[in-house]
Design a protein around this motif. Sequence first.
Motif, short mmCIF file in Angstrom:
data_model
loop_
_atom_site.label_atom_id
_atom_site.label_comp_id
_atom_site.label_asym_id
_atom_site.label_seq_id
_atom_site.Cartn_x
_atom_site.Cartn_y
_atom_site.Cartn_z
N ALA A 84 -1.03 2.11 -6.04
CA ALA A 84 0.38 2.31 -6.48
C ALA A 84 0.52 3.77 -6.95
N THR A 85 1.32 4.48 -6.11
CA THR A 85 1.40 5.85 -6.45
C THR A 85 2.37 5.75 -7.72
N ALA A 86 2.47 7.37 -8.43
CA ALA A 86 3.48 7.64 -9.49
C ALA A 86 4.80 7.22 -8.92
N ASN A 87 5.09 7.85 -7.58
CA ASN A 87 6.41 7.72 -7.03
C ASN A 87 6.77 6.23 -7.13
N THR A 88 6.07 5.44 -6.50
CA THR A 88 6.60 3.97 -6.35
C THR A 88 6.56 3.21 -7.50
N ILE A 89 5.76 3.79 -8.73
CA ILE A 89 6.03 3.04 -9.86
C ILE A 89 7.15 3.27 -10.71
N PRO A 122 -2.67 1.30 -10.19
CA PRO A 122 -2.29 2.90 -10.03
C PRO A 122 -3.58 3.84 -9.54
N ALA A 123 -3.22 4.70 -8.87
CA ALA A 123 -4.16 5.56 -8.59
C ALA A 123 -3.51 7.01 -8.22
N MET A 124 -4.00 7.96 -8.95
CA MET A 124 -3.24 9.22 -8.78
C MET A 124 -4.12 10.35 -9.68
N ASN A 125 -3.65 11.58 -9.52
CA ASN A 125 -4.22 12.67 -10.38
C ASN A 125 -4.09 12.36 -11.87
N LYS A 179 0.37 7.79 6.43
CA LYS A 179 -0.53 8.98 6.77
C LYS A 179 -1.82 9.11 6.33
N PHE A 180 -2.24 8.06 5.58
CA PHE A 180 -3.40 8.25 5.14
C PHE A 180 -4.03 6.94 5.97
N VAL A 181 -3.72 5.76 6.26
CA VAL A 181 -4.34 4.96 6.83
C VAL A 181 -3.42 4.26 7.93
N MET A 212 3.32 -1.41 4.01
CA MET A 212 3.00 -0.02 3.90
C MET A 212 4.29 0.77 3.85
N THR A 213 4.25 1.69 2.66
CA THR A 213 5.11 2.79 2.86
C THR A 213 5.18 3.83 3.78
N GLU A 214 5.85 4.54 4.11
CA GLU A 214 5.71 5.62 5.19
C GLU A 214 4.72 6.41 4.80
N ALA A 215 4.59 6.87 3.62
CA ALA A 215 3.57 7.89 3.06
C ALA A 215 2.26 7.07 3.26
N ALA A 216 2.05 6.03 3.18
CA ALA A 216 0.63 5.27 2.97
C ALA A 216 0.28 5.28 4.56
N ILE A 261 0.70 -1.32 -0.03
CA ILE A 261 -0.04 -0.19 -0.08
C ILE A 261 0.80 1.23 -0.11
N THR A 262 0.56 2.03 -1.04
CA THR A 262 1.52 3.21 -1.07
C THR A 262 0.63 4.61 -0.68
N GLY A 263 1.44 5.68 -0.74
CA GLY A 263 0.81 6.78 -0.21
C GLY A 263 -0.19 7.56 -0.89
N GLY A 264 -1.31 7.23 -1.21
CA GLY A 264 -2.35 8.04 -2.11
C GLY A 264 -3.62 7.93 -1.22
N ILE A 265 -4.48 9.03 -1.82
CA ILE A 265 -5.92 8.90 -1.15
C ILE A 265 -6.52 7.52 -1.05
N ALA A 266 -6.55 7.12 -2.17
CA ALA A 266 -7.19 5.52 -2.32
C ALA A 266 -6.88 4.59 -1.38
C1 LIG Z 1 -3.20 14.74 0.25
C2 LIG Z 1 -2.50 13.69 -0.61
C3 LIG Z 1 -2.87 12.79 -1.43
C4 LIG Z 1 -1.76 12.27 -2.50
N1 LIG Z 1 -2.50 11.53 -3.15
C5 LIG Z 1 -1.76 10.68 -4.32
C6 LIG Z 1 -2.15 9.79 -5.04
O1 LIG Z 1 -3.41 9.49 -4.99
N2 LIG Z 1 -1.18 9.28 -5.87
C7 LIG Z 1 0.03 9.58 -6.13
O2 LIG Z 1 0.62 9.06 -6.97
N3 LIG Z 1 0.61 10.38 -5.13
C8 LIG Z 1 -0.21 10.88 -3.99
N4 LIG Z 1 0.34 11.85 -3.18
C9 LIG Z 1 1.69 12.15 -3.51
C10 LIG Z 1 2.34 10.89 -2.73
O3 LIG Z 1 2.05 10.76 -1.22
C11 LIG Z 1 3.97 11.41 -2.66
O4 LIG Z 1 4.61 11.00 -4.17
C12 LIG Z 1 4.71 10.34 -1.69
O5 LIG Z 1 6.06 10.45 -1.91
C13 LIG Z 1 4.58 8.96 -2.27
O6 LIG Z 1 5.31 7.93 -1.40
P1 LIG Z 1 5.21 6.23 -1.69
O7 LIG Z 1 5.00 6.09 -3.03
O8 LIG Z 1 6.44 5.96 -0.94
O9 LIG Z 1 3.99 5.93 -0.91
C14 LIG Z 1 -0.55 12.46 -2.34
C15 LIG Z 1 0.06 13.31 -1.47
C16 LIG Z 1 -0.90 14.04 -0.78
C17 LIG Z 1 -0.23 14.82 0.45
#
Ligand SMILES: Cc1cc2nc3c(=O)[nH]c(=O)nc-3n(C[C@H](O)[C@H](O)[C@H](O)COP(=O)(O)O)c2cc1C
Length: 293
Positions: free
Chosen positions: A89-94, A121-124, A44-46, A38-42, A11-16
């Motif tokens: 899957a965030t853009a960052n982790t991909i 994948p889940a992102m903007n 922060k969400f759950v 989970m990544t550290e960023a994940a 699980i990576t750090g996105g809203i989803a």
């Molecule tokens: C409120 C918020 C929502 C985010 N949602 C997403 C998302 O849906 N997809 C995404 O790729 N990055 C999103 N990000 C950016 C990632 O959290 C950021 O790139 C982070 O470094 C990802 O780390 P990870 O890939 O190690 O989990 C979001 C950031 C914030 C603050």
Amino acid sequence: MLKGKTVLLCITGGIAAYKSADLVSKLKKADVNVDVIMTEAATKFVTPLTFQTMTQNRVHVGMFGLEDEINVEHISLAQKADVILIAPATANTIAKIANGIADNLLTTTVLASQARIIFAPAMNSTMYLHVATVENMEKLKSRGHIFLKPGEGRLACGDIGPGKMSEPAEIIDALEYYFTPKDFLGKKVIITAGPTIEPIDPVRYITNHSSGKMGYSLANEFHNRGAEVILITGPSSLEPPLNIETIKVNTTQDMLDAVKIHFDSCDILIKSAAPLDYKVENYKNEKIKKSSD
Ligand SMILES: Cc1cc2nc3c(=O)[nH]c(=O)nc-3n(C[C@H](O)[C@H](O)[C@H](O)COP(=O)(O)O)c2cc1C
């Protein structure tokens, strides 16, 4: 097909990330053993506690804790897994995985594994369509990894476009597909499903109570087993199956015509529809007026 399998859910750090809780619930219902990274960023969400409670397994976040080192976790988690699923899957982790970066437990585990990865994948939308992300995904696909197409619509950031993580039920379907042996590969199967209707006038028709469930289930099963499936369905309240060519028809004649178009090229025809046995003799072009007789 999923029963008894071990899925390493990353699980990576996105809203989803909140949807991953529903995903875990569905996996557990299917008797899947779920390990979670989970990544550290994940986190922060759950919270990891959510997934720990649901999976009854310890959730893994860091690499350098004393407890983490006992089993060299990035090796043992990868070895145990039948499949690695990254959702969301965030853009960052991909990007990191595409480029062989191993700077956290998730990316290190993936690099230490030969397993196929399924990405949700889940992102903007702008991030999703960015040339960097597109190239990273292409690179990973060329290595045999699988990407689930994100949905389109209003995203959490307010933008409208592609980037919504696949729904948990769709991810379960994708796992079923992944694990099912492809013993019908190269076969073309036509399946008819549901009721048909026969119009009486422009506003009335006769039909029956067929739901289409049997035909839709068969279509999914043959699809999972590698067949090319054409589902020819009368009106049904069921969602058309994803990734299956679905032809919607109304009358029995429509259904017959659709079957005839594909019949010569098919290997198997399964007639699970309940076409009407009756047809109105004198269809009226105008609504039949109410009358006392
Ligand atoms: C409120 C918020 C929502 C985010 N949602 C997403 C998302 O849906 N997809 C995404 O790729 N990055 C999103 N990000 C950016 C990632 O959290 C950021 O790139 C982070 O470094 C990802 O780390 P990870 O890939 O190690 O989990 C979001 C950031 C914030 C603050």
